[in-house]
Design an enzyme around this catalytic site. Structure first.
Site, PDB file in Angstrom:
ATOM      1  N   SER A   1      17.109 -10.694  35.108  1.00 22.12           N
ATOM      2  CA  SER A   1      16.495 -12.009  35.116  1.00 22.12           C
ATOM      3  C   SER A   1      16.917 -12.739  36.385  1.00 22.12           C
ATOM      4  O   SER A   1      17.174 -12.109  37.410  1.00 22.12           O
ATOM      5  CB  SER A   1      16.885 -12.780  33.850  1.00 22.12           C
ATOM      6  OG  SER A   1      16.145 -13.978  33.747  1.00 22.12           O
TER       7      SER A   1
ATOM      8  N   TYR B   1       7.057 -17.241  39.615  1.00 32.99           N
ATOM      9  CA  TYR B   1       8.216 -16.347  39.457  1.00 32.99           C
ATOM     10  C   TYR B   1       9.263 -17.002  38.560  1.00 32.99           C
ATOM     11  O   TYR B   1       9.844 -16.349  37.682  1.00 32.99           O
ATOM     12  CB  TYR B   1       8.814 -16.010  40.824  1.00 32.99           C
ATOM     13  CG  TYR B   1       9.983 -15.056  40.760  1.00 32.99           C
ATOM     14  CD1 TYR B   1       9.790 -13.702  40.481  1.00 32.99           C
ATOM     15  CD2 TYR B   1      11.287 -15.495  40.978  1.00 32.99           C
ATOM     16  CE1 TYR B   1      10.860 -12.817  40.430  1.00 32.99           C
ATOM     17  CE2 TYR B   1      12.361 -14.623  40.922  1.00 32.99           C
ATOM     18  CZ  TYR B   1      12.140 -13.289  40.646  1.00 32.99           C
ATOM     19  OH  TYR B   1      13.199 -12.418  40.580  1.00 32.99           O
TER      20      TYR B   1
ATOM     21  N   LYS C   1      10.678 -15.536  34.842  1.00 30.43           N
ATOM     22  CA  LYS C   1      12.073 -15.273  34.509  1.00 30.43           C
ATOM     23  C   LYS C   1      12.534 -16.105  33.310  1.00 30.43           C
ATOM     24  O   LYS C   1      13.370 -15.666  32.517  1.00 30.43           O
ATOM     25  CB  LYS C   1      12.958 -15.520  35.735  1.00 30.43           C
ATOM     26  CG  LYS C   1      12.721 -14.499  36.852  1.00 30.43           C
ATOM     27  CD  LYS C   1      12.962 -13.090  36.328  1.00 30.43           C
ATOM     28  CE  LYS C   1      12.501 -11.995  37.259  1.00 30.43           C
ATOM     29  NZ  LYS C   1      12.761 -10.642  36.728  1.00 30.43           N
TER      30      LYS C   1
END
Length: 364
Positions: free
Chosen positions: A182, A215, A219
């Site tokens: 992550s 993005y 995550k």
């Protein structure tokens, strides 16, 4: 879009924690043995995955699977690893298998091959991911970052969980690990898509696409799903133990240690799909603030050998760390459940029966 959830990340705290980690914390070189273990690392022909794979081979894993989009590049990576680790000459301990997370067919074919061809799986490090600020639609109109970083990453995770649990059953000395890579950028998003009735319909709407935040959102979705997954698996295990009159303890009895791992900002290939000017800016930032690729990869190895206290935890610098503070609130619990339920329904469409295979049920 109505404002069901007003998410306010604590950006100042997150930036301070990030800078402290980058400048004052260095994950120690891993030294624990992986003898007799079978290890899978996705996205392992370059960058962090490649350096992590080198560590696992150096630390004497019995079998190492490099899961990569390009088999030819994977073979080149294998040659480099074998050449660099002087105390081993068993190149056949490393295999290169194709895996393209933009394709559900490829993802499920890889999982099925693992189940049928590998006698055991002790470690899975899901490192493969992309950072793309432009809209790209792949299979059935799915936005590429969500398809790769979230849906098929989690599809692979759940598809491999039974094999990891089976390894624990057949090899009691093993402590299987599933580490999903992550990022601390989950701290930086307001996740406005959480307010949509259907989160994934919103994420797959090109008109609503926010490339600068995508993005970060991907995550965060990983963090929320894994936290809820572990909570529900723990509840299911407790209920089963109670129904069978088996003794229960306050610590995790999961056969698989599931972790989220943050490598920090590192020199890597993550920005390779970004526009050239942005690549240059982020490349300079990585050079000024970032860790080396090898140092960042150490965090993967630490997560792959973490104790039960790290089950369901977000790990940075080889240690458990809090996730973004709003996630612990009532709002966070509601968002986490919404994300989990909607994600699991998507995963079930791609492999019916997946939830049941890991001890879960799909909530309608």
């Amino acid at each position: 879009m109505s404002q069901e959830f007003d998410i306010k990340p604590e950006l100042g705290l997150a930036v301070g924690r990030f800078l402290y980690s980058q400048f004052f914390r260095t994950p120690p070189p891993p030294s624990q043995s992986f003898a007799n273990q079978t290890v899978i690392v996705t996205g392992s022909n370059v960058g962090l995955g490649f350096e992590a794979a080198r560590h696992f081979y150096r630390l004497n894993c019995a079998q190492l699977i490099l899961a990569v989009r390009s088999v030819s590049k994977g073979e080149t990576a294998k040659e480099d690893i074998v050449r660099s680790v002087k105390h081993r000459t068993d190149a056949d301990a490393i295999q290169v298998w194709p895996l393209d997370l933009s394709s559900t067919e490829s993802t499920l074919a890889f999982a099925d091959r693992v189940k049928t061809e590998l006698p055991r799986v002790d470690v899975v490090v899901e490192n493969a991911g992309i950072n793309n600020t432009t809209w790209v639609a792949v299979e059935n109109g799915w936005e590429q970052t969500i398809q790769v970083n979230v849906i098929n990453t989690l599809l692979l995770a759940l598809a491999l969980l039974p094999k990891l649990a089976q390894t624990k059953s057949e090899f009691p000395d093993s402590i299987p690990h599933l580490a999903i890579v992550s990022s601390e950028v989950h701290h930086f998003t307001k996740f406005v898509e959480a307010n949509a009735p259907d989160i994934y319909a919103r994420l797959n709407d090109e008109k609503a696409f926010n490339g600068g935040d995508r993005y970060n959102v991907s995550k965060l979705l990983e963090v929320l799903f894994v936290r809820e997954l572990v909570a529900r698996l723990n509840t299911a295990a407790t209920n089963h133990s109670t129904s069978t009159s088996a003794p229960t303890t306050s610590t995790s009895t999961s056969p698989v240690v599931i972790t989220l791992v943050n490598p920090g900002l590192c020199v890597s290939q993550l920005d390779r799909d970004l526009p050239r000017p942005l690549q240059l800016v982020l490349g300079l930032l990585r050079l000024l603030v970032g860790r080396s690729t090898e140092v960042g990869s150490r965090t993967f190895v630490h997560a792959a050998s973490a104790g039960p206290a790290s089950h369901g935890q977000f790990m940075s610098d080889g240690q458990n760390q809090d996730v973004e503070s709003w996630i612990y609130s009532d709002t966070g619990r509601q968002v986490q459940k919404k994300v989990f339920d909607q994600t699991l329904k998507v995963l079930e469409t791609r492999r019916p029966g997946l939830a049941e295979s890991v001890g879960l049920t799909v909530r309608v």
